[in-house]
Structure formats: structure tokens, C-alpha cells
Write a protein that holds these residues in place. Structure first.
Motif, PDB file in Angstrom:
ATOM      1  N   ASN A   1      -4.659  -4.977   8.864  1.00 23.30           N
ATOM      2  CA  ASN A   1      -5.622  -5.893   8.260  1.00 23.30           C
ATOM      3  C   ASN A   1      -5.356  -6.036   6.761  1.00 23.30           C
ATOM      4  N   TYR A   2      -4.997  -4.964   6.113  1.00 23.55           N
ATOM      5  CA  TYR A   2      -4.660  -5.025   4.685  1.00 23.55           C
ATOM      6  C   TYR A   2      -3.431  -5.911   4.457  1.00 23.55           C
ATOM      7  N   ALA A   3      -2.446  -5.780   5.337  1.00 19.71           N
ATOM      8  CA  ALA A   3      -1.202  -6.531   5.164  1.00 19.71           C
ATOM      9  C   ALA A   3      -1.369  -8.014   5.485  1.00 19.71           C
ATOM     10  N   TYR A   4      -2.103  -8.316   6.544  1.00 18.31           N
ATOM     11  CA  TYR A   4      -2.196  -9.705   7.000  1.00 18.31           C
ATOM     12  C   TYR A   4      -3.493 -10.399   6.614  1.00 18.31           C
ATOM     13  N   GLY A   5      -4.483  -9.675   6.140  1.00 13.42           N
ATOM     14  CA  GLY A   5      -5.717 -10.281   5.653  1.00 13.42           C
ATOM     15  C   GLY A   5      -6.560 -10.950   6.728  1.00 13.42           C
ATOM     16  N   TRP A   6      -6.673 -10.310   7.877  1.00 12.69           N
ATOM     17  CA  TRP A   6      -7.475 -10.882   8.966  1.00 12.69           C
ATOM     18  C   TRP A   6      -8.942 -10.983   8.570  1.00 12.69           C
ATOM     19  N   ILE A   7      -9.497  -9.901   8.029  1.00  6.93           N
ATOM     20  CA  ILE A   7     -10.894  -9.876   7.590  1.00  6.93           C
ATOM     21  C   ILE A   7     -10.893  -9.528   6.111  1.00  6.93           C
ATOM     22  N   GLU A   8     -11.459 -10.407   5.300  1.00  4.87           N
ATOM     23  CA  GLU A   8     -11.519 -10.184   3.865  1.00  4.87           C
ATOM     24  C   GLU A   8     -12.950  -9.871   3.448  1.00  4.87           C
ATOM     25  N   ALA A   9     -13.136  -9.483   2.219  1.00  6.97           N
ATOM     26  CA  ALA A   9     -14.465  -9.113   1.727  1.00  6.97           C
ATOM     27  C   ALA A   9     -15.428 -10.291   1.815  1.00  6.97           C
ATOM     28  N   GLU A  10     -14.945 -11.486   1.572  1.00  5.09           N
ATOM     29  CA  GLU A  10     -15.804 -12.675   1.642  1.00  5.09           C
ATOM     30  C   GLU A  10     -16.300 -12.929   3.064  1.00  5.09           C
ATOM     31  N   ASP A  11     -15.548 -12.489   4.059  1.00  2.34           N
ATOM     32  CA  ASP A  11     -15.954 -12.672   5.455  1.00  2.34           C
ATOM     33  C   ASP A  11     -17.135 -11.786   5.830  1.00  2.34           C
ATOM     34  N   LEU A  12     -17.400 -10.767   5.051  1.00  5.48           N
ATOM     35  CA  LEU A  12     -18.466  -9.816   5.369  1.00  5.48           C
ATOM     36  C   LEU A  12     -19.784 -10.155   4.689  1.00  5.48           C
ATOM     37  N   ILE A  13     -19.848 -11.241   3.943  1.00 12.26           N
ATOM     38  CA  ILE A  13     -21.091 -11.677   3.307  1.00 12.26           C
ATOM     39  C   ILE A  13     -21.836 -12.571   4.320  1.00 12.26           C
ATOM     40  N   PHE A  14     -22.940 -12.044   4.845  1.00 10.27           N
ATOM     41  CA  PHE A  14     -23.659 -12.747   5.889  1.00 10.27           C
ATOM     42  C   PHE A  14     -24.861 -13.535   5.353  1.00 10.27           C
TER      43      PHE A  14
ATOM     44  N   THR B   1      -6.405   3.671  11.701  1.00  8.67           N
ATOM     45  CA  THR B   1      -5.595   3.541  10.497  1.00  8.67           C
ATOM     46  C   THR B   1      -4.581   2.414  10.641  1.00  8.67           C
ATOM     47  N   THR B   2      -3.989   2.300  11.824  1.00 11.24           N
ATOM     48  CA  THR B   2      -3.043   1.211  12.072  1.00 11.24           C
ATOM     49  C   THR B   2      -3.725  -0.142  11.937  1.00 11.24           C
ATOM     50  N   LEU B   3      -4.913  -0.274  12.516  1.00 13.38           N
ATOM     51  CA  LEU B   3      -5.649  -1.532  12.385  1.00 13.38           C
ATOM     52  C   LEU B   3      -6.015  -1.817  10.933  1.00 13.38           C
ATOM     53  N   TYR B   4      -6.405  -0.786  10.196  1.00  9.21           N
ATOM     54  CA  TYR B   4      -6.768  -0.958   8.790  1.00  9.21           C
ATOM     55  C   TYR B   4      -5.572  -1.432   7.967  1.00  9.21           C
ATOM     56  N   VAL B   5      -4.418  -0.792   8.159  1.00 10.13           N
ATOM     57  CA  VAL B   5      -3.230  -1.159   7.390  1.00 10.13           C
ATOM     58  C   VAL B   5      -2.760  -2.561   7.767  1.00 10.13           C
TER      59      VAL B   5
ATOM     60  N   MET C   1       0.852  -1.173   0.000  1.00 12.48           N
ATOM     61  CA  MET C   1       0.000   0.000   0.000  1.00 12.48           C
ATOM     62  C   MET C   1       0.899   1.237   0.000  1.00 12.48           C
ATOM     63  N   GLN C   2       0.565   2.188  -0.832  1.00  8.87           N
ATOM     64  CA  GLN C   2       1.364   3.399  -0.940  1.00  8.87           C
ATOM     65  C   GLN C   2       1.088   4.328   0.244  1.00  8.87           C
ATOM     66  N   TRP C   3       2.062   5.190   0.546  1.00  8.50           N
ATOM     67  CA  TRP C   3       1.908   6.080   1.691  1.00  8.50           C
ATOM     68  C   TRP C   3       0.802   7.106   1.453  1.00  8.50           C
ATOM     69  N   THR C   4       0.545   7.461   0.198  1.00  6.47           N
ATOM     70  CA  THR C   4      -0.529   8.417  -0.073  1.00  6.47           C
ATOM     71  C   THR C   4      -1.903   7.794   0.200  1.00  6.47           C
ATOM     72  N   SER C   5      -2.025   6.495  -0.048  1.00  8.60           N
ATOM     73  CA  SER C   5      -3.272   5.801   0.276  1.00  8.60           C
ATOM     74  C   SER C   5      -3.478   5.746   1.784  1.00  8.60           C
ATOM     75  N   ILE C   6      -2.396   5.485   2.515  1.00  7.92           N
ATOM     76  CA  ILE C   6      -2.486   5.448   3.976  1.00  7.92           C
ATOM     77  C   ILE C   6      -2.856   6.832   4.515  1.00  7.92           C
ATOM     78  N   LEU C   7      -2.278   7.877   3.932  1.00 10.19           N
ATOM     79  CA  LEU C   7      -2.598   9.239   4.357  1.00 10.19           C
ATOM     80  C   LEU C   7      -4.064   9.573   4.085  1.00 10.19           C
ATOM     81  N   ALA C   8      -4.565   9.179   2.923  1.00 14.00           N
ATOM     82  CA  ALA C   8      -5.969   9.441   2.593  1.00 14.00           C
ATOM     83  C   ALA C   8      -6.910   8.692   3.543  1.00 14.00           C
ATOM     84  N   ILE C   9      -6.569   7.457   3.856  1.00 18.48           N
ATOM     85  CA  ILE C   9      -7.385   6.681   4.791  1.00 18.48           C
ATOM     86  C   ILE C   9      -7.342   7.311   6.172  1.00 18.48           C
TER      87      ILE C   9
END
Length: 91
Positions: free
Chosen positions: A71-84, A65-69, A1-9
């Protein structure tokens, strides 16, 4: 993930955090016993401190932001996990 994306988030989390934290710790004139100015709304805050809200929003947005980054790096929660409901994906 680029630093500009992290800054925007981070900025997005900061703005949302600031709005969420606005009502916490604010007292009305009725709660403090202060006199009201003629025409003042009953819900107008007496002790509004934007600096405290900015500091709290900064701390909360750093954590989020730290939790988001992470999660992005380690893939704890993915998009498929949010389909209920709906069709399930076979893995």
C-alpha cells in the motif's frame, strides 16, 4: 521505505497480532472437564500454547506487513481516503 522501517512495522504488527490471537483456541477447565486447582480462576486456560500463538502471529504479521508495504508503494489507500466527514479536498 528503509528496511529498518519495515522491520519496526513488522514488530508492531507482530505484537498486536499476538495479543489479538491470545483468546482463540483456548479451553477452560469447565469446557474440557478437567479438575481445578484450589484458588484457580474459572477462566484460566488449560491448554495454553505460546508456540502456536507465536507461529500464528508471525504468519499474520507477515501478511499485514506485506499489505502495508505494498500500500505504501502503490498508494491504494491514502490519508485523504480515510476522511469520512468534514471538509472535502478538491482534486
Amino acid at each position: 521505505m528503509q528496511w529498518t522501517s519495515i522491520l519496526a512495522i513488522y514488530v508492531l504488527f507482530w505484537v498486536v497480532s499476538a495479543f489479538v490471537l491470545l483468546p482463540f483456541g483456548v479451553k477452560t477447565p469447565d469446557e474440557i472437564g478437567a479438575t481445578k486447582v484450589p484458588g484457580q480462576a474459572d477462566s484460566a486456560p488449560v491448554n495454553f500454547r505460546p508456540g502456536v500463538i507465536a507461529v500464528r502471529a508471525t504468519i499474520l504479521s507477515i501478511v499485514l506487513t506485506t499489505l502495508y508495504v505494498l500500500n505504501y508503494a502503490y498508494g491504494w489507500i491514502e490519508a485523504e481516503d480515510l476522511i469520512f466527514w468534514g471538509p472535502t479536498v478538491n482534486r
